[in-house]
Motif scaffolding. Structure first.
Motif, PDB file in Angstrom:
ATOM      1  N   SER A 391       0.816  -1.213   0.000  1.00 49.79           N
ATOM      2  CA  SER A 391       0.000   0.000   0.000  1.00 49.79           C
ATOM      3  C   SER A 391       0.851   1.264   0.000  1.00 49.79           C
ATOM      4  N   ALA A 392       1.981   1.207   0.708  1.00 47.51           N
ATOM      5  CA  ALA A 392       2.847   2.382   0.807  1.00 47.51           C
ATOM      6  C   ALA A 392       3.767   2.535  -0.399  1.00 47.51           C
ATOM      7  N   SER A 393       3.740   1.563  -1.312  1.00 46.11           N
ATOM      8  CA  SER A 393       4.603   1.563  -2.513  1.00 46.11           C
ATOM      9  C   SER A 393       6.080   1.427  -2.161  1.00 46.11           C
ATOM     10  N   THR A 394       6.383   0.906  -0.983  1.00 48.13           N
ATOM     11  CA  THR A 394       7.772   0.749  -0.561  1.00 48.13           C
ATOM     12  C   THR A 394       8.248  -0.700  -0.655  1.00 48.13           C
ATOM     13  N   GLY A 395       7.341  -1.609  -0.999  1.00 47.51           N
ATOM     14  CA  GLY A 395       7.652  -3.030  -0.872  1.00 47.51           C
ATOM     15  C   GLY A 395       7.872  -3.759  -2.176  1.00 47.51           C
ATOM     16  N   VAL A 396       7.931  -5.078  -2.031  1.00 44.85           N
ATOM     17  CA  VAL A 396       8.113  -5.959  -3.174  1.00 44.85           C
ATOM     18  C   VAL A 396       6.811  -5.993  -3.977  1.00 44.85           C
ATOM     19  N   ASP A 397       6.924  -5.910  -5.304  1.00 42.85           N
ATOM     20  CA  ASP A 397       5.747  -5.987  -6.185  1.00 42.85           C
ATOM     21  C   ASP A 397       4.633  -5.056  -5.708  1.00 42.85           C
ATOM     22  N   ALA A 398       5.017  -3.841  -5.304  1.00 45.71           N
ATOM     23  CA  ALA A 398       4.073  -2.936  -4.644  1.00 45.71           C
ATOM     24  C   ALA A 398       3.233  -2.145  -5.638  1.00 45.71           C
ATOM     25  N   GLN A 399       2.159  -1.558  -5.133  1.00 52.73           N
ATOM     26  CA  GLN A 399       1.348  -0.624  -5.891  1.00 52.73           C
ATOM     27  C   GLN A 399       2.234   0.552  -6.296  1.00 52.73           C
ATOM     28  N   PRO A 400       2.297   0.929  -7.585  1.00 53.73           N
ATOM     29  CA  PRO A 400       3.125   2.069  -7.995  1.00 53.73           C
ATOM     30  C   PRO A 400       2.753   3.324  -7.217  1.00 53.73           C
ATOM     31  N   TYR A 401       3.755   4.126  -6.869  1.00 53.53           N
ATOM     32  CA  TYR A 401       3.516   5.280  -5.998  1.00 53.53           C
ATOM     33  C   TYR A 401       2.529   6.274  -6.578  1.00 53.53           C
ATOM     34  N   PHE A 402       2.392   6.294  -7.917  1.00 49.79           N
ATOM     35  CA  PHE A 402       1.507   7.277  -8.551  1.00 49.79           C
ATOM     36  C   PHE A 402       0.061   6.791  -8.650  1.00 49.79           C
ATOM     37  N   ARG A 403      -0.194   5.561  -8.198  1.00 51.98           N
ATOM     38  CA  ARG A 403      -1.571   5.059  -8.146  1.00 51.98           C
ATOM     39  C   ARG A 403      -2.048   5.109  -6.699  1.00 51.98           C
ATOM     40  N   VAL A 404      -2.848   6.098  -6.420  1.00 53.81           N
ATOM     41  CA  VAL A 404      -3.305   6.346  -5.057  1.00 53.81           C
ATOM     42  C   VAL A 404      -4.818   6.171  -4.997  1.00 53.81           C
ATOM     43  N   PHE A 405      -5.265   5.306  -4.092  1.00 52.82           N
ATOM     44  CA  PHE A 405      -6.711   5.105  -3.947  1.00 52.82           C
ATOM     45  C   PHE A 405      -7.414   6.417  -3.604  1.00 52.82           C
ATOM     46  N   ASN A 406      -8.516   6.677  -4.286  1.00 48.73           N
ATOM     47  CA  ASN A 406      -9.413   7.758  -3.891  1.00 48.73           C
ATOM     48  C   ASN A 406     -10.429   7.151  -2.928  1.00 48.73           C
ATOM     49  N   PRO A 407     -10.403   7.515  -1.648  1.00 47.42           N
ATOM     50  CA  PRO A 407     -11.293   6.849  -0.686  1.00 47.42           C
ATOM     51  C   PRO A 407     -12.770   7.018  -1.009  1.00 47.42           C
ATOM     52  N   TYR A 408     -13.141   8.136  -1.623  1.00 46.86           N
ATOM     53  CA  TYR A 408     -14.542   8.342  -1.988  1.00 46.86           C
ATOM     54  C   TYR A 408     -14.962   7.376  -3.094  1.00 46.86           C
ATOM     55  N   LEU A 409     -14.092   7.211  -4.099  1.00 49.39           N
ATOM     56  CA  LEU A 409     -14.417   6.299  -5.202  1.00 49.39           C
ATOM     57  C   LEU A 409     -14.410   4.850  -4.733  1.00 49.39           C
ATOM     58  N   GLN A 410     -13.454   4.512  -3.858  1.00 53.84           N
ATOM     59  CA  GLN A 410     -13.415   3.158  -3.302  1.00 53.84           C
ATOM     60  C   GLN A 410     -14.699   2.871  -2.539  1.00 53.84           C
ATOM     61  N   SER A 411     -15.160   3.854  -1.800  1.00 52.23           N
ATOM     62  CA  SER A 411     -16.388   3.714  -1.007  1.00 52.23           C
ATOM     63  C   SER A 411     -17.592   3.482  -1.911  1.00 52.23           C
ATOM     64  N   LYS A 412     -17.707   4.289  -2.961  1.00 53.39           N
ATOM     65  CA  LYS A 412     -18.850   4.190  -3.867  1.00 53.39           C
ATOM     66  C   LYS A 412     -18.825   2.883  -4.669  1.00 53.39           C
ATOM     67  N   LYS A 413     -17.630   2.408  -4.958  1.00 51.38           N
ATOM     68  CA  LYS A 413     -17.502   1.183  -5.752  1.00 51.38           C
ATOM     69  C   LYS A 413     -17.770  -0.070  -4.928  1.00 51.38           C
ATOM     70  N   PHE A 414     -17.249  -0.110  -3.703  1.00 51.52           N
ATOM     71  CA  PHE A 414     -17.297  -1.353  -2.924  1.00 51.52           C
ATOM     72  C   PHE A 414     -18.314  -1.342  -1.775  1.00 51.52           C
ATOM     73  N   ASP A 415     -18.919  -0.194  -1.523  1.00 49.40           N
ATOM     74  CA  ASP A 415     -19.989  -0.126  -0.518  1.00 49.40           C
ATOM     75  C   ASP A 415     -21.061   0.837  -1.025  1.00 49.40           C
ATOM     76  N   ALA A 416     -21.534   0.560  -2.228  1.00 53.07           N
ATOM     77  CA  ALA A 416     -22.389   1.502  -2.971  1.00 53.07           C
ATOM     78  C   ALA A 416     -23.578   2.000  -2.154  1.00 53.07           C
ATOM     79  N   GLU A 417     -24.243   1.107  -1.434  1.00 50.75           N
ATOM     80  CA  GLU A 417     -25.428   1.490  -0.670  1.00 50.75           C
ATOM     81  C   GLU A 417     -25.090   1.980   0.734  1.00 50.75           C
ATOM     82  N   GLY A 418     -23.811   1.880   1.103  1.00 50.60           N
ATOM     83  CA  GLY A 418     -23.389   2.354   2.413  1.00 50.60           C
ATOM     84  C   GLY A 418     -23.720   1.435   3.570  1.00 50.60           C
TER      85      GLY A 418
END
Length: 485
Positions: A391-418
Motif C-alpha cells: 500500500s505504501a509503494s515501498t515493498g516488493v511488487d508494490a502498488q506504484p507510488y503514482f496510483r493512489v486510492f481515492n477513498p470516496y471512489l473506493q467507497s462508492k464502488k465497494f460499498d455503494a449502498e453504504g
C-alpha cells in the motif's frame, strides 16, 4: 532422554509434519515425553488483547484434544531460551521437535536454542509445515528468489505436486501416555485466569473445532461466490480463516487439498474460476513468507530502501484520528472501527485504510503496521508487512507510488449502498446514498434534516484528498528519480 514436542504456530493434532515425526521417533520407546507451549515474554510491544484471547481459546481446544489420548499440554510462561536452559539443567539431554517458522526473529531464537540443546548432547528437530513449499524451492532462472508475485505464482504451479499438500497422518495412540513427563519448577500460564482479564472478539473464535467449521462453511457455501463477493465488505464474501491459518488450527495443506478437491468436482467454469482465485490468494501468503525469509531486513526497513528517505508526517494528532476512525472519510473510519471493535478487518478495507495513512496523511507505514499488529487477531508478520509495504509503494511488487486510492471512489464502488459504513459508523445511519460517502457535502438544511451536524456529530474530512495525493506523488517521484539518476 526427554522428548519434547514444542507447539508454536501449529495448534492442532491433525496434519502436522513435526508432530508426525515426533510420534514416529517416540513410539514404542521407554523415553519420557512432554508436550509444551511457551507463552513467551515477548520483547516487542505488539500485545493484541483480542489475539491473546483467541490464542487461549486455541490452547484450550488443543488441551482438550490431547486429553483424549491421555496427554496434557504444559503451557509454560517465560522466555523460550530460559525455559530450555532449565530443561537441560533438569534432564541433561533432551530431544526437541517443532515446526519451523520463517520470521527472522523466530529463526534467530531457534538457532540459539538449537545450539544450546546440541552443545549439551541433545538434538533439535525442525520441520517445514507453515508453507506449502520449502523456502528455497521456488527460484527464478538465475537461481534467485522471486520479487514479483505473478512469476512466483506461475513457477509454484509448475512445480506443485500432490505430495506438497498430502496430509501427515497423526496417531497419538502410538505413544504410551505413561511415558508422559510432568515438568516441575516452571511458572505455568493460567489460561482461565488470563482469559478473564482480556477483551474478546464476538466475531472470531479460536480452536481447531471452530476453524474446521468455518472452513467447512466457506467451502460448502461461500467459496463458489468468492470471485464476485470478496471485494465487498458488507457481504459475507471471504473465508475469515486467516487467524486459524496463522495459529495453525488449520494447515495450509488442508486448505489446498480441499480447494483442489472442489475444483475437481465442480463442472461449472465460473465456479472453478472462483476457487482458483482463492488458491491464488493462498499463494500470496506463500509469496510473502518467501520474501520475509530471504529479506529479513524488512522487519525494520522498506524493501525499496530509497523510500526510507521519504519525509514522513509524524503528527500524533493525525495518527490518532486515523487510529480512532475519526478522519472524516466514512469508508476509512468504518474499516478502522471494525478492526478496533472486532479484531478483524475486511481485506479491501485494509488496503484502503493503509493507503490513506501512507499517501493521504503521509505517515510512516511502520506506524500503521504496528497498529494493525496490536489490533488484528490474525496478525501475521509476513502478510501484515507485505500488505503495508504494498500500500505504501515501498515493498516488493508494490502498488506504484503514482496510483493512489481515492477513498470516496473506493467507497462508492465497494460499498455503494453504504451498508458497511452504516454498520460501523452508526452516526451516519440516517444518511441517504447521496451523502453516505461524502457527508461533508451536505448543506446546513440537509444536516438538520438528517440530524447529522458535520464537525460535531461526525468530523470534517481531515485533509483534502487531491492535494494530499499530489503531494505524496511529488515526494515519491523525487526519490524515484534520484535512484534512477
Amino acid at each position: 532422554m526427554l522428548y519434547i514436542y514444542w507447539f508454536r504456530k501449529d495448534l492442532r493434532i491433525e496434519d502436522s509434519s513435526g508432530l508426525n515425526k515426533f510420534i514416529e521417533h517416540t513410539a514404542n520407546k521407554d523415553d519420557k515425553c512432554s508436550f509444551i507451549y511457551i507463552k513467551n515474554e515477548n520483547s516487542f510491544n505488539y500485545f493484541g488483547e483480542k489475539r491473546i484471547s483467541f490464542l487461549i481459546e486455541c490452547l484450550k481446544d488443543l488441551i482438550e484434544n490431547l486429553g483424549k489420548y491421555g496427554f496434557r499440554l504444559q503451557v509454560i510462561y517465560g522466555k523460550s531460551f530460559e525455559v530450555f536452559q532449565k530443561l537441560i539443567r533438569d534432564y541433561k539431554t533432551i530431544s526437541v521437535y517443532s515446526n519451523s517458522q520463517v520470521e527472522p526473529y523466530c529463526i534467530a531464537r531457534d538457532n540459539r536454542i538449537r545450539k544450546l540443546v546440541v552443545d549439551n548432547g541433545g538434538n533439535f528437530n525442525s520441520y517445514q509445515d507453515t508453507t506449502v513449499f520449502d523456502l528455497n524451492e521456488i527460484k527464478n532462472i538465475d537461481g534467485k528468489p522471486y520479487k514479483v508475485y505473478s512469476p512466483f505464482k506461475n513457477q509454484a504451479f509448475n512445480i506443485l505436486k500432490k505430495n506438497h499438500y498430502t496430509s501427515f497422518e497423526i496417531n497419538l495412540s502410538q505413544i504410551n501416555n505413561s511415558q508422559e513427563e510432568v515438568l516441575k519448577g516452571f511458572r505455568f500460564y493460567d489460561l482461565d485466569e488470563e482469559y478473564k482479564k482480556l477483551s474478546k472478539s464476538e466475531v472470531i473464535k479460536g480452536g481447531r473445532k471452530e476453524g474446521a467449521q468455518r472452513l467447512n462453511d466457506f467451502l460448502n457455501r461461500d467459496l463458489e461466490s468468492y470471485k464476485p463477493d470478496r471485494d465487498f465488505p458488507s457481504v459475507r464474501g471471504t473465508s475469515m480463516i486467516s487467524a486459524h491459518l496463522h495459529f495453525g488450527t488449520l494447515s495450509i495443506r488442508e486448505l489446498l487439498r480441499k480447494a483442489f478437491g472442489k475444483v475437481k468436482l465442480s463442472k461449472n467454469v465460473n465456479k472453478k474460476s472462483a476457487i482458483q482465485i482463492w488458491i491464488n490468494e493462498l499463494l500470496w501468503r506463500e509469496f510473502y513468507y518467501h520474501i520475509t525469509f530471504h529479506n529479513p531486513r524488512i522487519t525494520k526497513e522498506s524493501f525499496k530502501t530509497e523510500y526510507d528517505n521519504i519525509k514522513w508526517n509524524y503528527a500524533e494528532a493525525d495518527f490518532k484520528k486515523w487510529c480512532d476512525g475519526k478522519t472524516g472519510f466514512p469508508i476509512v473510519d468504518a474499516g478502522m472501527r471494525q478492526m478496533n471493535n472486532e479484531g478483524w478487518m475486511h481485506n479491501r478495507l485494509r488496503m484502503i485504510t493503509a493507503m490513506f495513512l501512507t499517501k493521504d496523511l503521509l505517515i510512516d507505514w511502520r506506524y500503521g503496521e504496528k497498529y494493525f499488529a496490536d489490533k488484528l487477531i490474525d496478525l501475521d508478520f509476513s502478510n501484515n508487512n507485505g500488505g503495508w509495504q504494498w500500500s505504501a509503494s515501498t515493498g516488493v511488487d508494490a502498488q506504484p507510488y503514482f496510483r493512489v486510492f481515492n477513498p470516496y471512489l473506493q467507497s462508492k464502488k465497494f460499498d455503494a449502498e453504504g451498508h458497511y459504513i452504516k454498520k460501523y459508523v452508526p452516526e451516519l445511519k440516517s444518511l441517504p446514498v447521496k451523502f453516505i460517502h461524502e457527508p461533508h457535502l451536505m448543506n446546513q438544511t440537509e444536516q438538520q434534516k438528517y440530524e447529522v451536524e458535520i464537525g460535531k456529530d461526525y468530523p470534517e474530512p481531515m485533509i483534502d484528498h487531491l492535494t494530499a495525493k499530489n503531494d505524496a506523488i511529488r515526494r515519491f517521484k523525487e526519490l524515484a528519480q534520484y535512484k534512477i539518476n
